[in-house]
Write a protein that holds these residues in place. Structure first.
Motif, mmCIF file in Angstrom:
data_model
loop_
_atom_site.group_PDB
_atom_site.id
_atom_site.type_symbol
_atom_site.label_atom_id
_atom_site.label_comp_id
_atom_site.label_asym_id
_atom_site.label_seq_id
_atom_site.Cartn_x
_atom_site.Cartn_y
_atom_site.Cartn_z
ATOM 1 N N GLU A 33 9.446 -13.954 38.655
ATOM 2 C CA GLU A 33 10.668 -14.412 38.259
ATOM 3 C C GLU A 33 10.422 -15.569 37.176
ATOM 4 O OE1 GLU A 33 13.441 -17.768 40.803
ATOM 5 O OE2 GLU A 33 11.375 -17.693 41.349
ATOM 6 N N PHE A 34 9.330 -16.190 37.141
ATOM 7 C CA PHE A 34 9.182 -17.092 35.964
ATOM 8 C C PHE A 34 8.775 -16.428 34.510
ATOM 9 C CE2 PHE A 34 5.621 -19.558 33.508
ATOM 10 C CZ PHE A 34 6.501 -20.531 33.289
ATOM 11 N N ALA A 35 8.181 -15.005 34.643
ATOM 12 C CA ALA A 35 8.052 -14.330 33.228
ATOM 13 C C ALA A 35 9.433 -14.089 32.896
ATOM 14 C CB ALA A 35 6.943 -13.383 33.539
ATOM 15 N N GLU A 36 10.270 -13.756 33.897
ATOM 16 C CA GLU A 36 11.865 -13.156 33.484
ATOM 17 C C GLU A 36 12.371 -14.513 32.903
ATOM 18 O OE1 GLU A 36 14.727 -10.576 32.802
ATOM 19 O OE2 GLU A 36 12.476 -10.238 33.331
ATOM 20 N N TYR A 37 12.100 -15.566 33.364
ATOM 21 C CA TYR A 37 12.725 -16.745 32.944
ATOM 22 C C TYR A 37 12.381 -17.120 31.489
ATOM 23 C CZ TYR A 37 13.086 -21.714 31.809
ATOM 24 O OH TYR A 37 13.174 -23.129 31.284
ATOM 25 N N LEU A 38 10.999 -16.818 31.081
ATOM 26 C CA LEU A 38 10.757 -17.128 29.725
ATOM 27 C C LEU A 38 11.348 -16.116 28.800
ATOM 28 C CD1 LEU A 38 6.913 -17.822 30.608
ATOM 29 C CD2 LEU A 38 8.520 -19.374 29.957
ATOM 30 N N LYS A 39 11.240 -14.727 29.313
ATOM 31 C CA LYS A 39 11.876 -13.650 28.452
ATOM 32 C C LYS A 39 13.193 -13.737 28.148
ATOM 33 C CE LYS A 39 11.135 -8.733 28.733
ATOM 34 N NZ LYS A 39 10.616 -7.641 29.435
ATOM 35 N N HIS A 49 0.350 -15.707 22.692
ATOM 36 C CA HIS A 49 -0.377 -15.066 23.787
ATOM 37 C C HIS A 49 0.799 -14.760 24.966
ATOM 38 C CE1 HIS A 49 -0.599 -19.513 23.978
ATOM 39 N NE2 HIS A 49 -0.833 -19.235 25.167
ATOM 40 N N VAL A 50 1.645 -15.544 25.085
ATOM 41 C CA VAL A 50 2.671 -15.451 25.953
ATOM 42 C C VAL A 50 3.408 -14.388 25.888
ATOM 43 C CG1 VAL A 50 4.497 -16.641 27.445
ATOM 44 C CG2 VAL A 50 2.564 -17.875 26.927
ATOM 45 N N ARG A 51 3.965 -14.172 24.352
ATOM 46 C CA ARG A 51 4.808 -13.277 24.048
ATOM 47 C C ARG A 51 4.458 -11.755 24.370
ATOM 48 N NH1 ARG A 51 8.395 -14.785 19.026
ATOM 49 N NH2 ARG A 51 8.444 -17.113 19.515
ATOM 50 N N ARG A 52 2.955 -11.614 24.200
ATOM 51 C CA ARG A 52 2.251 -10.344 24.500
ATOM 52 C C ARG A 52 2.248 -10.103 26.143
ATOM 53 N NH1 ARG A 52 -0.955 -12.279 20.514
ATOM 54 N NH2 ARG A 52 -2.587 -13.188 21.846
ATOM 55 N N LEU A 53 2.396 -11.129 26.937
ATOM 56 C CA LEU A 53 2.285 -11.008 28.126
ATOM 57 C C LEU A 53 3.518 -10.570 28.996
ATOM 58 C CD1 LEU A 53 0.173 -14.194 29.389
ATOM 59 C CD2 LEU A 53 -0.493 -11.985 29.894
ATOM 60 N N ILE A 54 4.861 -11.102 28.168
ATOM 61 C CA ILE A 54 6.115 -10.684 28.657
ATOM 62 C C ILE A 54 7.016 -9.784 27.973
ATOM 63 C CG2 ILE A 54 6.417 -13.314 29.864
ATOM 64 C CD1 ILE A 54 8.121 -13.898 27.521
ATOM 65 N N THR A 132 12.428 -24.810 39.914
ATOM 66 C CA THR A 132 11.310 -24.433 40.531
ATOM 67 C C THR A 132 11.133 -22.671 40.565
ATOM 68 O OG1 THR A 132 12.316 -24.469 42.861
ATOM 69 C CG2 THR A 132 11.021 -26.392 41.667
ATOM 70 N N PHE A 133 10.023 -22.192 40.773
ATOM 71 C CA PHE A 133 9.823 -20.926 40.583
ATOM 72 C C PHE A 133 9.152 -20.519 41.963
ATOM 73 C CE2 PHE A 133 11.113 -21.706 36.622
ATOM 74 C CZ PHE A 133 12.092 -20.762 36.010
ATOM 75 N N ASP A 134 8.880 -19.069 42.308
ATOM 76 C CA ASP A 134 8.244 -18.728 43.436
ATOM 77 C C ASP A 134 6.765 -18.562 43.326
ATOM 78 O OD1 ASP A 134 8.120 -16.461 41.657
ATOM 79 O OD2 ASP A 134 9.121 -15.073 43.044
ATOM 80 N N ASN A 135 6.186 -18.966 42.129
ATOM 81 C CA ASN A 135 4.916 -18.941 41.977
ATOM 82 C C ASN A 135 4.386 -20.572 41.746
ATOM 83 O OD1 ASN A 135 5.902 -19.797 39.508
ATOM 84 N ND2 ASN A 135 4.558 -18.369 38.137
ATOM 85 N N GLY A 136 5.300 -21.382 42.193
ATOM 86 C CA GLY A 136 4.853 -22.711 41.918
ATOM 87 C C GLY A 136 5.020 -23.359 40.723
ATOM 88 N N VAL A 137 5.453 -22.548 39.614
ATOM 89 C CA VAL A 137 5.774 -23.449 38.446
ATOM 90 C C VAL A 137 7.112 -23.969 38.449
ATOM 91 C CG1 VAL A 137 6.339 -23.007 36.078
ATOM 92 C CG2 VAL A 137 4.523 -21.603 37.128
#
Length: 146
Positions: A33-39, A49-54, A132-137
């Protein structure tokens, strides 16, 4: 005058990286969910480095020094400036920052690189939103207090 928003990821105790600038310990949280939010909501504000992850490597990334950021901020424009820099840049531009988007990861470091590497000065902000996100972020958005 343009609005300057500073996007930053940090630990619960306010550090953005270890003393050498390494923040790779935060990568495991950039999922789901957090990666999708960033994306979807902030694709142009993530460091490379985050752009590569998402998977948003193709989104343009521009780098400016603090002098150029101040010049851009002084312009009249409907478009804001999104700063995703480090401790030193944020510290140098602290007085010009209008909004903070702080992505807090559920970890404690104890020491490291602070969010603002600058002199002591009190700058007040007001809390606008919290998500808030499901991973604690937790993502908090603050506006500069008038």
């Amino acid at each position: 005058m343009r609005k300057l928003t500073y996007f930053i990821a940090c630990s619960i105790d306010g550090f953005i990286a270890d003393e050498s600038g390494d923040a790779s310990f935060m990568y495991p949280f950039v999922v789901g969910e957090f990666a999708e939010y960033l994306k979807t909501e902030h694709p142009d504000t993530n460091p490379s480095h985050v752009r590569r992850l998402i998977g948003t490597d193709g989104v343009g990334l521009k780098e400016f020094d603090t002098i150029k950021v101040r010049e851009l901020k002084a312009e009249d424009s409907e478009f804001g400036i999104h700063l995703c820099g480090g401790s030193k840049v944020a510290g140098e531009l602290r007085d010009e920052i209008d909004e903070l988007v702080i992505k807090t990861y559920p970890i404690v470091l104890g020491t490291g690189m602070p969010m603002f590497g600058s002199r002591f000065a009190v700058t007040e902000f007001t809390l606008d939103t919290t998500r808030t996100f499901d991973n604690g972020v937790v993502v908090r958005t603050y506006g500069k207090k008038s």
